[in-house]
Design an enzyme around this catalytic site. Structure first.
Site, mmCIF file in Angstrom:
data_model
loop_
_atom_site.group_PDB
_atom_site.id
_atom_site.type_symbol
_atom_site.label_atom_id
_atom_site.label_comp_id
_atom_site.label_asym_id
_atom_site.label_seq_id
_atom_site.Cartn_x
_atom_site.Cartn_y
_atom_site.Cartn_z
ATOM 1 N N ASP A 315 -7.513 -17.921 32.197
ATOM 2 C CA ASP A 315 -7.236 -18.170 30.782
ATOM 3 C C ASP A 315 -7.140 -16.892 29.964
ATOM 4 O OD1 ASP A 315 -6.960 -21.099 30.420
ATOM 5 O OD2 ASP A 315 -8.904 -21.104 31.398
ATOM 6 N N ASN A 400 -5.569 -27.850 27.179
ATOM 7 C CA ASN A 400 -6.461 -28.998 27.017
ATOM 8 C C ASN A 400 -7.877 -28.606 26.607
ATOM 9 O OD1 ASN A 400 -6.117 -27.987 29.803
ATOM 10 N ND2 ASN A 400 -7.825 -29.339 30.299
ATOM 11 N N TYR A 401 -8.354 -27.463 27.090
ATOM 12 C CA TYR A 401 -9.750 -27.076 26.857
ATOM 13 C C TYR A 401 -9.930 -26.220 25.618
ATOM 14 C CZ TYR A 401 -12.473 -28.575 30.920
ATOM 15 O OH TYR A 401 -13.172 -29.310 31.830
ATOM 16 N N TYR A 403 -12.669 -23.293 24.315
ATOM 17 C CA TYR A 403 -13.787 -22.418 24.648
ATOM 18 C C TYR A 403 -14.345 -21.840 23.366
ATOM 19 C CZ TYR A 403 -11.946 -22.695 29.387
ATOM 20 O OH TYR A 403 -11.519 -23.150 30.600
#
Lengths: 696, 696
Positions: A315, A400-401, A403
């Site tokens: 990422d 989608n995530y 952090y």
């Protein structure tokens, strides 16, 4: 575009001018860098700007200037500019000097691809929807209206069929009946491969077993749906205020708080970067860390069926914790009294873009800092001191995530990194009754969320007491039992135990893993700065317990590409510009050979000294996630944390001078009603219920 | 005495009457229990009350009444009364029925001693100061004024020279030039043994190498000293308010908060006890845990030299987390809007004593509960929901140490136990230049703080969906790689991994340890309650990463006495009244045989079924502490935490109906300036600096 407001050079230049050499590029500097490159490129093929970012000055140059700012020239401002040039394979990279308005170097690097920008990602959905073969596949599984098909484009990772010659993305497709539906509850079962240069679908991965679109209602979390279904519960507000203001001070991007002093940087890739962290120890400014940042992460998914092996996003290296960072908002992402910092990037034309409120800075009460009471007078003799912590945070969205990254400073000298994972699970469809073979969980009917890991790489560049002596070392510390069994005169009752310290001499020795069985920690220390009391070296101890091993196996795709994640600790000699442990350019690396850390270690090997010199450590930590329905459709934040704690650095608890909320000595307690009670108790706290059962 | 205000029966009885069968004894019940025993004891030897506490009703009796409160009698109130009787070896214990005003049983138990009370501890200092041999030893090492000698009396633990025949304490001595000095900076080098029955010193352990009293100034933390030395720093207040009040409701001792419902108990030994934890899942009241509490801890010190092997306090079993609990104070120990519960014990005469504000109950903002933003419109489509948590806390003082216990409930169904360690290190003197052999650290000149561990035992009595089916099971879950290497058609790229679930069938199998290498967790589950989506059983997963092994070796004194700490997980069939894993009476147990868990497991062994039945788990967790000067003279709180998380229990994230602070759908974002933004953003948060550089 709202987030990325295009700023005129003049309006913003003023806020950045006085600048520190580590300050991120200002909007005007971004524009200036672009103009230098544009003049260089004027006769060339069509190109787009992928990246314009600060090249931090070499460490020696920075320190020399800081030591004698009046006699040594301030390091010049330099920028890295990455271009995507039509017709060129790989990356075109220029290094420019802003101060001197010139190109320093120019290179074309094959075998890799530049980082994906939001600009890259946003085009794919539109093109995929119009592709005839995609439309055909959609029809086959029951999707007729292509405007209901949505796409998360990921870099292809690496696929041996195409290698790194073309700039490729894999398009994860989803069906939404309505654009306000949550995206991930109706995944589609096939995966188009998209060529970003040609802007077209070049292949489609179709699974051997088809999974028609689920007819079930979408699983949603938007307020309209919640209001229509369960409705909202009543939650009463909790308000936080600081009537006298905050305890921190920022001068430019230099933060001062409760003895700590450091520079707050930010870039496209690492997001928040903390540099030159030092502490005012009773008038003595002592260095702690030269630089701390998250430098990489990998999210391997555990389903071995093709093409899921390609789901292992880096990422930071492939998308960028800076590029994907959210604009934050007061009272929502951040509560209390907040100071924000904006972030500046470049658009495809080399124009500056701004993410407002990219970094949130605030304080929070942190419960008890310390307490002690005396049993002799039934706890009348007592001291209670509450803690305040400083938090620098950012939140970035990786498709989608989400952090949420919190860098937390504590009054006792501890530096904590907390990460909260939230957002939405990446999903794949499953047929009714399908055996998922344990590789995933059906979190909603027809929706399979695959097992995965989140493995982060924290780069730690220690500078413990480097103002005294520049060399630092790293040791592994294990709890060790006495070598003698119970009954032996040296350990009669069997209770002897102590720390075993293993100092690393070279990068090969330093490749180590967490061992819960010995409560393993790692010490960063200055071998020449010895604590006057304990006779042990001034250290910062890394306490990090969430260290799963990389589950993908040696020799496999993820293992090869994510060399940094093979061990929890790596230590290498410091080299200017060496920052990224999966390689400078990560997109479409094959892992053969492994880039970044394995490369550096192979180069320097056992010959390289890492004891009492300038060293950098890379620490891998994270978690393994086996999804459950509770994580869907939107995942409650899962926290994970690690601490860097001063050990043998200070001569005593450095927070003893934080004013207590309550303190009463034995003498004062004995004076009974006439007691002199020192108390900085807050005036706002109150009882919840005014009932006589509650003692005051 | 301030803390332990002696209450007249009439004034307090009213507040406790309506009571739940699990409510702690009220002051009037304590007095009633004492009076029943006094009538029994009227012709006997002199005696003192050691303990008067509730005997919780047998589980079946409790559940039968709860199922049909109108037709089944409420369980009678029963109390355990422990006496110290002059001339009797060991423990005299009566069990009385308060409802029936009669003695149920009476027993004398040899080979153990009753728990130490504050009353026991307070006498020792005075007697030790007057002992001629102690005075002589003090003179020998340079202490002339006995009023400057202070004593922390600990139970002797176990010393083979005396066994358990006499009630013994070891007196750790310290010098303080002034009574307001911190106690632990000038320890003395010899250890008197004190007989509590005879109230005299019976022996002195004198080390072979003497360590004269340090002449150095005391290391202090009291405000007078800080003001004279460094002075206090400026810290601005952070205020927390809840203008609309709290989100929790208490009916008697039944707590209701955000779907959770449970009973809050408290006793002399465990402190806070949480029982019958259930959750309102959209109108369906679902059981989670029958009972949760801390039931034991052991603090082994790692110096093998005599008599330090005796330093391994069982702080709950030998002293009591309830008996040592602090009265808490508003705005100091607790911030915000607080509800307190008092605690009631018995004094030596059987009269009730009260610790006011023993339990603090409050809420805190917990940062983000969840967030998701869409990259398509640059995070304009977004939902941000903040979390509120409920905290039930207590702080107890174990002589030098403070333990802060926080039971935390989260809106996503998670139950968290956080413990903060603070207070002062236990210390022993060292001579200048003395080699400490790694068993301790010189934290201040002449002051040696020994290595030690804090190992807690958490008792978990699961009742997952027991309203549907009473049987529960426990499984160990390990992350497991695909058995096939990279290149194999079943794992071509090597990335396959999944959870491996091992269900325990008997207590022998269940004796397991944390394994960081497999990210091991333990699931408490109902094998008959299957999640409709995932097809997996409704579970609560124990996520606990701070699990050092017991470092004292097998066969040694601590290993023998602290059988519960040999493994991180033990599971046994539920037995009424079986609570304490180091034995019901811990003081002066020899460990031969090991009491508590090892005894229970040996008794039931491999034959005992723990799969799909009524089971109880004991989880050992904690930390290993190698002291440093930063921990002295008062230790900054060191936190440790574990989570019980619902997995496959709910059909979706149970907190979706918490109102968001900010929510905007794609449709709303597209409507631009006319956006309908659902927002419960707080009105109190503000910018730290009113500078133009901060975007709104």
């Amino acid at each position: 575009m709202h987030r990325l407001s295009q700023l005129a050079t003049q309006t913003t230049a003023a806020t950045i001018t006085a600048g520190h050499p580590l300050d991120p590029l200002s909007p005007s500097e971004i524009e200036h860098a672009a103009s230098i490159v544009k003049s260089q490129m004027r006769d060339s093929s069509p190109y787009r700007f992928n990246l314009i970012t600060l090249i931090e000055p070499p460490k020696a140059e920075l320190l020399a200037w800081e030591a004698s700012p009046s006699s040594v020239a301030k390091p010049p401002r330099r920028a890295e500019v990455v271009l995507v040039v039509r017709g060129k394979k790989g990356v075109t990279e220029g290094r420019v000097c802003l101060t001197g308005s010139k190109v320093l170097s120019w290179s074309e690097i094959e075998g890799v691809q530049p980082i994906l920008t939001v600009d890259d990602l946003q085009k794919v959905e539109e093109i995929v929807r119009q592709d005839p073969e995609v439309i055909k596949q959609c029809k086959l599984i029951g999707v007729d209206n292509m405007s209901q098909v949505y796409c998360d484009p990921w870099t292809i990772g690496y696929d041996e069929r195409w290698g790194a010659e073309r700039r490729l993305q894999q398009a994860f497709l989803y069906f939404r009946a309505h654009q306000d539906d949550s995206q991930y509850s109706h995944p589609l079962d096939f995966t188009p491969i998209y060529d970003a240069t040609e802007q077209k679908v070049i292949f489609i991965d179709i699974p051997p077993v088809r999974r028609p679109l689920s007819k079930l209602k979408n699983s949603n979390f938007n307020p309209q749906d919640i209001s229509k279904t369960t409705g909202y519960r009543d939650v009463k507000p909790i308000d936080v205020s600081q009537p006298e203001g905050v305890n921190f001070k920022m001068t430019g991007r230099i933060m001062e708080w409760q003895g700590f002093r450091f520079h707050v940087g930010f870039n496209y890739r690492e997001g928040i970067v903390l540099s030159q962290i030092s502490f005012n120890d009773h008038g003595n400014q002592r260095n702690m860390f030269h630089r701390l940042s998250l430098v990489e992460m990998v999210v391997p998914y555990g389903n071995p069926e093709h093409p899921h092996q390609r789901k292992h996003a880096f990422d930071l290296g492939e998308y960028g914790a800076g590029l994907m960072t959210n604009p934050l908002s007061l009272g929502c992402d951040c509560k209390g009294v907040i100071h924000y910092l904006d972030a500046h990037f470049s658009d495809a034309e080399g124009k500056p873009l701004t993410v407002p409120n990219a970094v949130c800075i605030h304080e929070e009460d942190n419960g008890l800092l310390f307490k002690h009471s005396d049993f002799r007078d039934e706890f009348q003799t007592s001291i209670v001191t509450r803690a305040t912590k400083l938090i620098l945070s950012q939140i970035f969205t990786a498709a989608n995530y989400e952090y949420c990254v919190y860098w937390i400073f504590h009054q006792d000298g501890t530096i904590q990194l907390e990460i909260k994972l939230t957002g939405i699970l990446n999903t794949f469809p499953c047929n009714p009754g399908e055996d998922l073979h344990g590789w995933g969980t059906e979190v909603y009917p027809g929706t399979n969320a695959h097992n995965h890991q989140h493995l982060f790489s924290l780069r730690i560049h220690p500078a413990i007491d480097s103002q005294l002596h520049p060399g630092n070392s790293v040791a592994m510390v294990d709890a060790e039992r006495s070598p003698f069994p119970p009954g032996h005169p040296e350990n009669l009752h069997g209770n002897g135990f102590r720390p075993k310290r293993t100092v690393f001499n070279n990068p090969i020795e330093a490749m180590t893993d967490y061992d819960g069985n010995t409560s393993r920690t790692w010490d960063f220390f200055n071998p020449k700065s010895i604590n006057q009391y304990s006779k042990k070296p001034a250290s910062y101890k890394l306490v990090s317990r969430e260290c799963p091993p990389l589950l993908p196996q040696p020799g496999g795709l993820v293992w090869n590409r994510a060399g940094f994640a093979r061990h929890h600790m790596h230590v290498v000699p410091y080299v200017d510009g060496q920052l990224y442990p999966a390689g400078r350019f990560v997109c479409q690396t094959s892992g053969k050979p492994s880039r970044g850390l394995p490369e550096w270690i192979e180069q320097c090997g056992e010959k390289a000294n890492i004891n009492d010199t300038d060293v950098v450590a890379y620490h891998t930590f994270g978690l393994t996630h086996f999804p459950a329905p509770e994580d869907f459709p939107l995942m409650p934040a899962e926290p994970m944390t690690l601490l860097l704690r001063p050990r043998n650095f200070f001569l005593q608890n450095p927070a003893l001078d934080v004013p207590p909320s309550h303190a009463r000595t034995t003498t004062e307690a004995q004076a009974a009603s006439g007691a002199k009670v020192v108390s900085l108790t807050d005036k706002v706290s109150q009882l919840a219920f005014n009932k006589s059962c509650c003692s005051k």
